[in-house]
Design a protein around this motif. Sequence first.
Motif, PDB file in Angstrom:
ATOM      1  N   LEU A   1      -5.538   5.138  -6.630  1.00  0.00           N
ATOM      2  CA  LEU A   1      -5.697   5.842  -6.111  1.00  0.00           C
ATOM      3  C   LEU A   1      -4.876   7.564  -6.855  1.00  0.00           C
ATOM      4  CD1 LEU A   1      -3.286   3.785  -3.915  1.00  0.00           C
ATOM      5  CD2 LEU A   1      -5.669   4.203  -3.589  1.00  0.00           C
ATOM      6  N   GLU A   2      -4.446   7.560  -7.694  1.00  0.00           N
ATOM      7  CA  GLU A   2      -4.259   8.441  -8.657  1.00  0.00           C
ATOM      8  C   GLU A   2      -5.525   9.286  -8.866  1.00  0.00           C
ATOM      9  OE1 GLU A   2      -0.536   7.342 -11.320  1.00  0.00           O
ATOM     10  OE2 GLU A   2      -2.315   7.344 -12.137  1.00  0.00           O
ATOM     11  N   ARG A   3      -6.723   8.541  -8.524  1.00  0.00           N
ATOM     12  CA  ARG A   3      -7.985   9.380  -9.328  1.00  0.00           C
ATOM     13  C   ARG A   3      -8.543   9.964  -7.769  1.00  0.00           C
ATOM     14  NH1 ARG A   3     -10.109   4.518 -11.492  1.00  0.00           N
ATOM     15  NH2 ARG A   3     -10.059   4.700 -13.688  1.00  0.00           N
ATOM     16  N   ILE A   4      -8.036   9.701  -6.991  1.00  0.00           N
ATOM     17  CA  ILE A   4      -8.088  10.186  -5.617  1.00  0.00           C
ATOM     18  C   ILE A   4      -7.532  11.552  -5.227  1.00  0.00           C
ATOM     19  CG2 ILE A   4      -7.961   9.671  -2.813  1.00  0.00           C
ATOM     20  CD1 ILE A   4      -8.249   7.038  -3.719  1.00  0.00           C
TER      21      ILE A   4
ATOM     22  N   LEU B   1       0.890  -1.383  -0.294  1.00  0.00           N
ATOM     23  CA  LEU B   1      -0.303   0.159  -0.107  1.00  0.00           C
ATOM     24  C   LEU B   1       0.893   1.171   0.447  1.00  0.00           C
ATOM     25  CD1 LEU B   1      -2.852   1.337   0.482  1.00  0.00           C
ATOM     26  CD2 LEU B   1      -2.401   1.146   2.558  1.00  0.00           C
ATOM     27  N   ASP B   2       2.216   1.689   0.502  1.00  0.00           N
ATOM     28  CA  ASP B   2       3.132   2.584   0.583  1.00  0.00           C
ATOM     29  C   ASP B   2       3.259   3.048  -0.494  1.00  0.00           C
ATOM     30  OD1 ASP B   2       2.272   2.723   3.524  1.00  0.00           O
ATOM     31  OD2 ASP B   2       4.094   1.772   3.823  1.00  0.00           O
ATOM     32  N   GLU B   3       4.083   1.402  -1.088  1.00  0.00           N
ATOM     33  CA  GLU B   3       4.239   1.962  -2.073  1.00  0.00           C
ATOM     34  C   GLU B   3       3.032   1.561  -3.108  1.00  0.00           C
ATOM     35  OE1 GLU B   3       6.571  -1.839  -3.691  1.00  0.00           O
ATOM     36  OE2 GLU B   3       6.635  -1.463  -5.619  1.00  0.00           O
ATOM     37  N   ALA B   4       2.558   1.742  -3.831  1.00  0.00           N
ATOM     38  CA  ALA B   4       1.181   2.158  -4.858  1.00  0.00           C
ATOM     39  C   ALA B   4       0.951   3.930  -3.971  1.00  0.00           C
ATOM     40  CB  ALA B   4       0.176   1.836  -4.161  1.00  0.00           C
ATOM     41  N   LEU B   5       0.365   4.158  -2.370  1.00  0.00           N
ATOM     42  CA  LEU B   5       0.423   5.515  -2.343  1.00  0.00           C
ATOM     43  C   LEU B   5       1.545   6.210  -3.489  1.00  0.00           C
ATOM     44  CD1 LEU B   5      -0.824   5.194   1.048  1.00  0.00           C
ATOM     45  CD2 LEU B   5      -2.528   6.032  -1.096  1.00  0.00           C
ATOM     46  N   GLU B   6       2.800   5.799  -2.929  1.00  0.00           N
ATOM     47  CA  GLU B   6       3.854   6.149  -3.428  1.00  0.00           C
ATOM     48  C   GLU B   6       3.895   6.969  -4.522  1.00  0.00           C
ATOM     49  OE1 GLU B   6       7.645   5.828  -2.029  1.00  0.00           O
ATOM     50  OE2 GLU B   6       8.842   6.706  -2.818  1.00  0.00           O
ATOM     51  N   GLN B   7       4.343   5.900  -5.628  1.00  0.00           N
ATOM     52  CA  GLN B   7       3.630   5.799  -7.204  1.00  0.00           C
ATOM     53  C   GLN B   7       2.665   6.404  -8.036  1.00  0.00           C
ATOM     54  OE1 GLN B   7       5.126   3.076  -9.889  1.00  0.00           O
ATOM     55  NE2 GLN B   7       5.825   1.628  -7.796  1.00  0.00           N
TER      56      GLN B   7
ATOM     57  N   ASP C   1       1.193  10.765  -0.100  1.00  0.00           N
ATOM     58  CA  ASP C   1       1.674  10.507   1.254  1.00  0.00           C
ATOM     59  C   ASP C   1       1.122  10.230   2.649  1.00  0.00           C
ATOM     60  OD1 ASP C   1       3.250  10.934   3.201  1.00  0.00           O
ATOM     61  OD2 ASP C   1       4.043  13.021   3.002  1.00  0.00           O
ATOM     62  N   ARG C   2       1.833   8.733   2.303  1.00  0.00           N
ATOM     63  CA  ARG C   2       0.979   7.636   3.708  1.00  0.00           C
ATOM     64  C   ARG C   2       0.553   8.917   5.138  1.00  0.00           C
ATOM     65  NH1 ARG C   2       0.801   1.723   5.780  1.00  0.00           N
ATOM     66  NH2 ARG C   2       0.330   2.150   8.590  1.00  0.00           N
ATOM     67  N   LYS C   3       2.090   9.373   5.061  1.00  0.00           N
ATOM     68  CA  LYS C   3       1.899  10.415   6.702  1.00  0.00           C
ATOM     69  C   LYS C   3       0.745  11.765   6.534  1.00  0.00           C
ATOM     70  CE  LYS C   3       6.359  10.588   6.651  1.00  0.00           C
ATOM     71  NZ  LYS C   3       6.865  10.937   5.821  1.00  0.00           N
TER      72      LYS C   3
ATOM     73  N   HIS D   1       1.778  -7.736 -11.589  1.00  0.00           N
ATOM     74  CA  HIS D   1       2.007  -6.636 -12.314  1.00  0.00           C
ATOM     75  C   HIS D   1       1.119  -5.934 -12.716  1.00  0.00           C
ATOM     76  CE1 HIS D   1       5.346  -3.120 -13.913  1.00  0.00           C
ATOM     77  NE2 HIS D   1       4.129  -3.299 -15.117  1.00  0.00           N
ATOM     78  N   GLN D   2       0.030  -6.220 -13.389  1.00  0.00           N
ATOM     79  CA  GLN D   2      -0.822  -5.252 -13.739  1.00  0.00           C
ATOM     80  C   GLN D   2      -2.291  -4.983 -13.060  1.00  0.00           C
ATOM     81  OE1 GLN D   2      -2.450  -8.909 -16.121  1.00  0.00           O
ATOM     82  NE2 GLN D   2      -1.385  -8.130 -17.788  1.00  0.00           N
ATOM     83  N   GLU D   3      -1.945  -6.194 -11.713  1.00  0.00           N
ATOM     84  CA  GLU D   3      -3.287  -5.288 -10.698  1.00  0.00           C
ATOM     85  C   GLU D   3      -2.525  -4.375  -9.953  1.00  0.00           C
ATOM     86  OE1 GLU D   3      -5.487  -6.382  -9.987  1.00  0.00           O
ATOM     87  OE2 GLU D   3      -6.214  -7.699 -11.760  1.00  0.00           O
ATOM     88  N   MET D   4      -1.190  -4.476  -9.915  1.00  0.00           N
ATOM     89  CA  MET D   4      -0.820  -2.719  -9.164  1.00  0.00           C
ATOM     90  C   MET D   4      -1.026  -1.726 -10.145  1.00  0.00           C
ATOM     91  SD  MET D   4       1.122  -2.586  -6.320  1.00  0.00           S
ATOM     92  CE  MET D   4       2.454  -1.249  -5.776  1.00  0.00           C
ATOM     93  N   HIS D   5      -0.770  -1.632 -11.012  1.00  0.00           N
ATOM     94  CA  HIS D   5      -0.647  -0.816 -11.817  1.00  0.00           C
ATOM     95  C   HIS D   5      -2.528  -0.234 -11.822  1.00  0.00           C
ATOM     96  CE1 HIS D   5       0.054   2.118 -15.254  1.00  0.00           C
ATOM     97  NE2 HIS D   5      -1.285   1.051 -16.163  1.00  0.00           N
TER      98      HIS D   5
END
Length: 218
Positions: free
Chosen positions: A207-210, A83-89, A93-95, A197-201
């Motif tokens: 998350l980018e929509r948010i 989740l941290d990695e996906a948020l960052e991408q 910022d998870r914080k 990889h596809q699911e992560m994308h």
Amino acid sequence: MGTDVTRRKSPDSAEDLIPDKPTIPSLQEAAADCRACDLWERGTQTVFGEGRRRAKIMLIGEQPGNEEDLQGKPFVGPAGRLLDEALEQAGIDRKQTYVTNIVKHFKWEARGKRRIHKKPNSTEIEACRPWLEAEIATVKPAVIVCLGATAAQALLGKQFRVTRQRGEFIPSPLAQFVMATVHPSSILRAPDERTRHQEMHRFIEDLERIAHVLSSNE
Ligand code: SF4
């Protein structure tokens, strides 16, 4: 015998434990002693939500996993790291977020020496709901993201299908923007590297929509 019956007696909901004028620290403290469903006996400790007190984004999963149960913190195990990695991408910022679960104790069954996640049932979800409602009322996020079907159906109705409606903003009184996507643990369970990889994308796209809707509304 009488003593034991008294000890096990519990309300069917955490409602009575919610402090007056709750804050996140007072809720965390009160939830530490919750016995509103039987899960308190199985988990090591209550794993309450944590994060920014006035976070614009609240991420809600199903329940703590093995590492979360041991550390007493949400999303710190393998799914949390993903989740941290996906948020960052996605540029979040998870914080700056608040992360929690609809159920605050780890439900598991033994398989050999391992503790295997077991889905919470509707009685446990309803018993724990007042904690989540208090978290939402206290943090007042602009965006709520349900991670996985259990959280989505608990908050958006049993008819909700993450497979069909992931990534869509759903009208809801819970927050200005409410969305559901997959739980990061489902990406970890992908059958092969290409699917993972596809699911992560796709997860990052949701998350980018948010991030986008928040920046558009500033
Ligand atoms: S799962 Fe929720 S309702 Fe059940 S004991 Fe834990 S904190 Fe209380």
